[in-house]
Design a protein around this motif. Structure first.
Motif, PDB file in Angstrom:
ATOM      1  N   SER A 172       0.827  -1.215   0.000  1.00 42.73           N
ATOM      2  CA  SER A 172       0.000   0.000   0.000  1.00 42.73           C
ATOM      3  C   SER A 172       0.864   1.270   0.000  1.00 42.73           C
ATOM      4  CB  SER A 172      -0.965  -0.041   1.190  1.00 42.73           C
ATOM      5  OG  SER A 172      -0.315  -0.476   2.352  1.00 42.73           O
TER       6      SER A 172
ATOM      7  N   TRP B 276       1.433   5.749   0.606  1.00 43.48           N
ATOM      8  CA  TRP B 276       1.524   6.631   1.768  1.00 43.48           C
ATOM      9  C   TRP B 276       0.365   7.604   1.918  1.00 43.48           C
ATOM     10  CZ3 TRP B 276       1.219  11.364  -0.322  1.00 43.48           C
ATOM     11  CH2 TRP B 276       1.767  11.578  -1.593  1.00 43.48           C
TER      12      TRP B 276
ATOM     13  N   LYS C 241       2.798  -4.920   3.293  1.00 45.65           N
ATOM     14  CA  LYS C 241       3.895  -3.954   3.351  1.00 45.65           C
ATOM     15  C   LYS C 241       3.341  -2.546   3.151  1.00 45.65           C
ATOM     16  CE  LYS C 241       6.887  -2.041   0.696  1.00 45.65           C
ATOM     17  NZ  LYS C 241       6.983  -0.760   1.435  1.00 45.65           N
TER      18      LYS C 241
ATOM     19  N   GLU D  57       7.038   2.777   3.270  1.00 45.08           N
ATOM     20  CA  GLU D  57       8.117   3.083   4.220  1.00 45.08           C
ATOM     21  C   GLU D  57       8.047   4.531   4.691  1.00 45.08           C
ATOM     22  OE1 GLU D  57       8.209   2.384   1.073  1.00 45.08           O
ATOM     23  OE2 GLU D  57       9.896   3.277  -0.012  1.00 45.08           O
TER      24      GLU D  57
ATOM     25  N   GLU E 144       9.672  -6.000  -3.357  1.00 47.47           N
ATOM     26  CA  GLU E 144       9.898  -6.893  -4.494  1.00 47.47           C
ATOM     27  C   GLU E 144      10.085  -8.354  -4.082  1.00 47.47           C
ATOM     28  OE1 GLU E 144      11.600  -4.387  -7.599  1.00 47.47           O
ATOM     29  OE2 GLU E 144      12.480  -6.236  -8.387  1.00 47.47           O
TER      30      GLU E 144
ATOM     31  N   PHE F   1      -1.882  -4.553  -5.070  1.00 45.80           N
ATOM     32  CA  PHE F   1      -0.969  -3.408  -4.992  1.00 45.80           C
ATOM     33  C   PHE F   1      -1.723  -2.114  -5.260  1.00 45.80           C
ATOM     34  CE2 PHE F   1       1.489  -0.310  -7.490  1.00 45.80           C
ATOM     35  CZ  PHE F   1       2.433   0.053  -6.538  1.00 45.80           C
ATOM     36  N   THR F   2      -1.478  -1.103  -4.448  1.00 48.51           N
ATOM     37  CA  THR F   2      -1.948   0.252  -4.748  1.00 48.51           C
ATOM     38  C   THR F   2      -0.746   1.175  -4.693  1.00 48.51           C
ATOM     39  OG1 THR F   2      -4.125  -0.180  -3.811  1.00 48.51           O
ATOM     40  CG2 THR F   2      -3.507   2.113  -4.068  1.00 48.51           C
ATOM     41  N   GLY F   3      -0.546   1.937  -5.756  1.00 45.52           N
ATOM     42  CA  GLY F   3       0.592   2.851  -5.807  1.00 45.52           C
ATOM     43  C   GLY F   3       0.730   3.425  -7.198  1.00 45.52           C
ATOM     44  N   GLY F   4       1.937   3.840  -7.522  1.00 48.56           N
ATOM     45  CA  GLY F   4       2.184   4.513  -8.791  1.00 48.56           C
ATOM     46  C   GLY F   4       2.177   3.543  -9.976  1.00 48.56           C
TER      47      GLY F   4
ATOM     48  N   THR G  22       5.535   1.755 -10.626  1.00 51.49           N
ATOM     49  CA  THR G  22       5.756   0.663  -9.678  1.00 51.49           C
ATOM     50  C   THR G  22       4.874  -0.528 -10.053  1.00 51.49           C
ATOM     51  OG1 THR G  22       6.020   2.365  -7.997  1.00 51.49           O
ATOM     52  CG2 THR G  22       5.948   0.109  -7.225  1.00 51.49           C
TER      53      THR G  22
ATOM     54  N   GLU H  71      -3.911  -1.168  -8.541  1.00 46.87           N
ATOM     55  CA  GLU H  71      -4.658   0.093  -8.422  1.00 46.87           C
ATOM     56  C   GLU H  71      -3.634   1.209  -8.535  1.00 46.87           C
ATOM     57  OE1 GLU H  71      -7.868   0.148  -8.186  1.00 46.87           O
ATOM     58  OE2 GLU H  71      -8.330  -1.921  -7.639  1.00 46.87           O
ATOM     59  N   LEU H  72      -3.637   1.940  -9.660  1.00 43.51           N
ATOM     60  CA  LEU H  72      -2.498   2.811  -9.979  1.00 43.51           C
ATOM     61  C   LEU H  72      -2.893   4.292 -10.041  1.00 43.51           C
ATOM     62  CD1 LEU H  72      -1.031   0.355 -12.651  1.00 43.51           C
ATOM     63  CD2 LEU H  72      -0.653   0.389 -10.177  1.00 43.51           C
ATOM     64  N   GLY H  73      -2.086   5.059 -10.727  1.00 43.13           N
ATOM     65  CA  GLY H  73      -2.227   6.509 -10.720  1.00 43.13           C
ATOM     66  C   GLY H  73      -3.374   7.018 -11.572  1.00 43.13           C
TER      67      GLY H  73
ATOM     68  N   CYS I  80      -5.644   9.600  -5.046  1.00 43.42           N
ATOM     69  CA  CYS I  80      -5.659   9.137  -6.433  1.00 43.42           C
ATOM     70  C   CYS I  80      -6.936   9.563  -7.143  1.00 43.42           C
ATOM     71  CB  CYS I  80      -5.522   7.626  -6.467  1.00 43.42           C
ATOM     72  SG  CYS I  80      -6.809   6.803  -5.514  1.00 43.42           S
TER      73      CYS I  80
ATOM     74  N   GLU J 192       0.757  12.714 -13.915  1.00 43.39           N
ATOM     75  CA  GLU J 192       0.188  12.795 -12.567  1.00 43.39           C
ATOM     76  C   GLU J 192       1.093  13.646 -11.676  1.00 43.39           C
ATOM     77  OE1 GLU J 192       0.274   9.339  -9.927  1.00 43.39           O
ATOM     78  OE2 GLU J 192      -1.836   9.691  -9.459  1.00 43.39           O
TER      79      GLU J 192
ATOM     80  N   PHE K 238     -14.215  -1.147  -7.579  1.00 41.50           N
ATOM     81  CA  PHE K 238     -13.293  -0.009  -7.535  1.00 41.50           C
ATOM     82  C   PHE K 238     -12.038  -0.348  -8.322  1.00 41.50           C
ATOM     83  CE2 PHE K 238      -9.775   2.417  -6.029  1.00 41.50           C
ATOM     84  CZ  PHE K 238     -10.305   3.682  -5.835  1.00 41.50           C
TER      85      PHE K 238
HETATM   86  P1  NAD Z   1       4.694   3.910  -4.939  1.00 39.99           P
HETATM   87  O1  NAD Z   1       4.352   3.140  -6.168  1.00 39.99           O
HETATM   88  O2  NAD Z   1       5.985   4.634  -4.899  1.00 39.99           O
HETATM   89  O3  NAD Z   1       4.693   2.970  -3.644  1.00 39.99           O
HETATM   90  C1  NAD Z   1       3.563   2.212  -3.269  1.00 39.99           C
HETATM   91  C2  NAD Z   1       4.039   1.022  -2.455  1.00 39.99           C
HETATM   92  O4  NAD Z   1       4.795   0.165  -3.290  1.00 39.99           O
HETATM   93  C3  NAD Z   1       4.950   1.380  -1.286  1.00 39.99           C
HETATM   94  O5  NAD Z   1       4.661   0.521  -0.201  1.00 39.99           O
HETATM   95  C4  NAD Z   1       6.330   1.095  -1.846  1.00 39.99           C
HETATM   96  O6  NAD Z   1       7.309   0.796  -0.875  1.00 39.99           O
HETATM   97  C5  NAD Z   1       6.039  -0.129  -2.703  1.00 39.99           C
HETATM   98  N1  NAD Z   1       7.005  -0.374  -3.772  1.00 39.99           N
HETATM   99  C6  NAD Z   1       7.788   0.520  -4.426  1.00 39.99           C
HETATM  100  N2  NAD Z   1       8.554  -0.106  -5.346  1.00 39.99           N
HETATM  101  C7  NAD Z   1       8.243  -1.422  -5.267  1.00 39.99           C
HETATM  102  C8  NAD Z   1       8.707  -2.585  -5.955  1.00 39.99           C
HETATM  103  N3  NAD Z   1       9.638  -2.507  -6.909  1.00 39.99           N
HETATM  104  N4  NAD Z   1       8.173  -3.769  -5.622  1.00 39.99           N
HETATM  105  C9  NAD Z   1       7.213  -3.864  -4.670  1.00 39.99           C
HETATM  106  N5  NAD Z   1       6.762  -2.812  -3.970  1.00 39.99           N
HETATM  107  C10 NAD Z   1       7.255  -1.597  -4.272  1.00 39.99           C
HETATM  108  O7  NAD Z   1       3.455   4.877  -4.699  1.00 39.99           O
HETATM  109  P2  NAD Z   1       3.315   5.995  -3.618  1.00 39.99           P
HETATM  110  O8  NAD Z   1       4.201   7.137  -4.005  1.00 39.99           O
HETATM  111  O9  NAD Z   1       3.445   5.379  -2.267  1.00 39.99           O
HETATM  112  O10 NAD Z   1       1.790   6.418  -3.796  1.00 39.99           O
HETATM  113  C11 NAD Z   1       1.355   7.375  -4.698  1.00 39.99           C
HETATM  114  C12 NAD Z   1       0.789   6.718  -5.947  1.00 39.99           C
HETATM  115  O11 NAD Z   1      -0.248   5.807  -5.574  1.00 39.99           O
HETATM  116  C13 NAD Z   1       0.132   7.708  -6.882  1.00 39.99           C
HETATM  117  O12 NAD Z   1       0.494   7.394  -8.196  1.00 39.99           O
HETATM  118  C14 NAD Z   1      -1.367   7.471  -6.670  1.00 39.99           C
HETATM  119  O13 NAD Z   1      -2.181   7.804  -7.758  1.00 39.99           O
HETATM  120  C15 NAD Z   1      -1.382   6.008  -6.404  1.00 39.99           C
HETATM  121  N6  NAD Z   1      -2.592   5.612  -5.692  1.00 39.99           N
HETATM  122  C16 NAD Z   1      -3.541   4.908  -6.371  1.00 39.99           C
HETATM  123  C17 NAD Z   1      -4.724   4.544  -5.738  1.00 39.99           C
HETATM  124  C18 NAD Z   1      -5.783   3.761  -6.456  1.00 39.99           C
HETATM  125  O14 NAD Z   1      -6.685   3.262  -5.795  1.00 39.99           O
HETATM  126  N7  NAD Z   1      -5.714   3.623  -7.767  1.00 39.99           N
HETATM  127  C19 NAD Z   1      -4.922   4.892  -4.394  1.00 39.99           C
HETATM  128  C20 NAD Z   1      -3.927   5.622  -3.734  1.00 39.99           C
HETATM  129  C21 NAD Z   1      -2.760   5.971  -4.393  1.00 39.99           C
END
Ligand code: NAD
Length: 494
Positions: free
Chosen positions: A159, A161, A185, A188, A223, A236-239, A242, A260-262, A294, A396, A462
């Motif tokens: 997840s 931050w 996880k 950080e 990873e 996974f939710t993040g960029g 990633t 779930e991405l950007g 997001c 983004e 979602f």
């Molecule tokens: P990020 O992708 O940098 O990190 C997200 C998570 O992934 C963190 O826990 C990070 O430590 C982990 N991570 C990073 N590299 C990795 C790898 N190589 N392998 C496995 N895990 C890894 O994202 P962020 O900066 O924490 O969050 C912001 C992003 O999240 C924005 O792009 C935002 O749009 C997106 N987001 C999307 C949603 C959604 O529901 N679509 C919701 C919230 C945030």
């Protein structure tokens, strides 16, 4: 002011260790990463810098716990989730303060949204799992096909931050309710509330090993989780970058993936809308959580006849938002998550100027007196005059920056709205039901809000389309993701 980083000594109480097999344990390698308080720009805690050995230990604990957890009746698993929800709710203030300190978000938001939603996630999936049913296909008089939905085993939840406990529990709750064991996880950058949450597990009756929290960086801890042979699925939710990396690691190993991405979400404001509702909600959809959601609308398309009035009102209201100490209940806008992110958002504002945009308000680093003097604050910015295809309009930013565009026709608005690589959320403001339906049909997004924003019903699917993600979470979708369908074909003996 923003930019500098100061270190202060970290006490044991501010150390976020891993939670493996029901116990807090230091990382195998003994190293920790600093955790910064965005509002002060100081280190206030440290978090386990885990690696492969910690991931192995967590996966082994989860494997050991799985057979008994899977065999518990759904009702018993639901009772544990409800007990966790009760404990979390009873400590709402403590968790809200921790979330606000870790992220820089206003305490009022953490109190009203982040922690209550984490409580709801637990209660919702406790109930949902008890109502989850599967299909039966009576094929003929003597043949019956039915579907068993079985938990996968060990699953991972990774997840970000921006909504730390909200999104952590959004993954953990359905995974546990469906009978899986979890290796989670958190980011950080914001490890605090997941650690506090792990501390509730024992007293709530969650057996050791059922939920494990492994902290650390993406490459070193995330990873190895995605690549671990025990892990059957990764939510996974993040960029987006990633997400692509995780798909590259987990895809060839044939793990189930939910990404779930950007986003670069469009807001379409037609001239027949309820003006007050549209402008007030667009202010929120632009700047809630400093624009670090997001689902925030970052491109606002306004119909010609309404454009000037809407712009002037939005700018006036944005300029009145109070940027301040997140701990102060009067604050509307807290601090950005990190000095790097602060610099990135400012970089986009510079780029916007170079690309021909005009910053109508905000976009300035804010210096606060007292304890927040070193915090990463930025005043909310409204930009106009950008071409829809320039980088500022396409990439983004994930901060308190929104850009305005003028349009004439419905077709033009939808075409511009769809003109990015992303497709997470969209918003339509109109008084016409026909127009709303047409826009809903044509907008490329996983979610479209009509005359509202951020109204969430946890039963709904979602997720995003295009580069905003693959798969759906929420409601039955989450329970389907965290289970494997097995068809059973029974033939009666003649
Ligand atoms: P990020 O992708 O940098 O990190 C997200 C998570 O992934 C963190 O826990 C990070 O430590 C982990 N991570 C990073 N590299 C990795 C790898 N190589 N392998 C496995 N895990 C890894 O994202 P962020 O900066 O924490 O969050 C912001 C992003 O999240 C924005 O792009 C935002 O749009 C997106 N987001 C999307 C949603 C959604 O529901 N679509 C919701 C919230 C945030």
């Amino acid at each position: 002011m923003a930019g500098a980083r100061e270190e202060t000594p970290v006490s044991d109480a501010d150390r976020c260790d891993n939670f493996i097999d029901g116990r807090f344990v230091p990382p195998a390698g003994g190293s920790y990463l600093p955790v910064w308080e965005p509002a002060t720009g100081r280190v206030y805690a440290e978090v386990a810098a885990s690696g492969r050995a910690d991931v192995d230990a967590a996966c082994q604990a989860a494997e050991r716990a799985f057979p008994s957890w899977r065999e518990l009746p759904t009702e018993r698993r639901a009772a544990v989730l409800n007990a966790l929800a009760d404990r979390l709710e009873a400590q709402l203030e403590r968790f809200a303060a921790a979330e606000s300190k870790d992220t820089g978000k206003p305490i009022t938001l953490a109190r009203a949204v982040d922690i209550p939603r984490a409580v709801s996630n637990l209660r919702f999936f406790a109930a949902a799992a008890q109502h989850f049913a599967t299909e039966c296909h009576p094929t003929s008089a003597d043949v019956l096909n039915y579907t068993l939905r079985q938990p996968l085993g060990v699953v991972a939840g990774i997840s970000p931050w921006n909504l730390p406990l909200y999104l952590f529990t959004w993954k953990v709750a359905p995974a546990l309710a469906a009978g899986n064991c979890v290796v989670g996880k958190p980011s950080e950058l914001t490890p605090r509330t997941a650690t506090l949450f792990a501390g509730l597990c024992g007293e709530a009756g969650l057996p050791p090993g059922v939920l494990n929290v492994v902290h650390g960086s993406g490459p070193d801890a995330g990873e190895p989780i995605c690549a671990h042979p025990s892990v059957r699925a990764v939510s996974f939710t993040g960029g987006t970058k990633t997400g692509a990396r995780i798909a590259g690691v987990a895809g060839p190993l044939f793990k189930k993936l939910s990404l779930e991405l950007g986003g670069k979400n469009p807001v379409l404001v037609f001239d027949d809308c309820d003006f007050e509702a549209a402008v007030a909600t667009t202010l929120r959809s632009s700047f809630s959580n400093q624009g670090e959601i997001c689902l925030c609308g970052s491109r606002v398309f306004v119909q010609d006849a309404l454009y000037d009035r809407f712009r002037d009102e939005l700018v006036a209201r944005a300029a009145r938002l109070v940027v301040g100490d997140p701990a102060d209940p009067a604050t509307d806008q807290g601090a950005l998550i990190s000095t790097e992110h602060h610099a990135k958002v400012r970089g986009y504002l510079d780029l916007a100027r170079r690309e021909g945009g005009t910053i109508l308000c905000g976009g300035q680093p804010v210096s606060l007196p007292g304890r927040c003097a070193g915090g990463w604050f930025l005043s909310p910015a409204v930009v106009e005059g950008l071409a829809p295809d320039c980088r500022t309009s396409q990439e983004e930013i994930f901060g308190p920056v929104v850009s305005l565009y003028r349009f004439r026709t419905e077709e033009e608005a939808v075409r511009l709205a769809n003109g990015t690589a992303y497709g997470l959320a969209s918003v339509v403001w109109t008084g016409s039901l026909d127009r709303a339906h047409r826009a809903v049909r044509d907008l490329q997004a996983g979610i479209t809000w009509v005359n509202c924003w951020m109204l969430r019903d946890l039963r709904t699917p979602f997720g995003g389309v295009k580069q905003s993600g693959v798969g759906r979470e929420g409601g039955w979708e989450a329970l389907r993701f965290f289970t494997e369908a097995k068809n059973v074909c029974l033939k009666l003996s003649s």
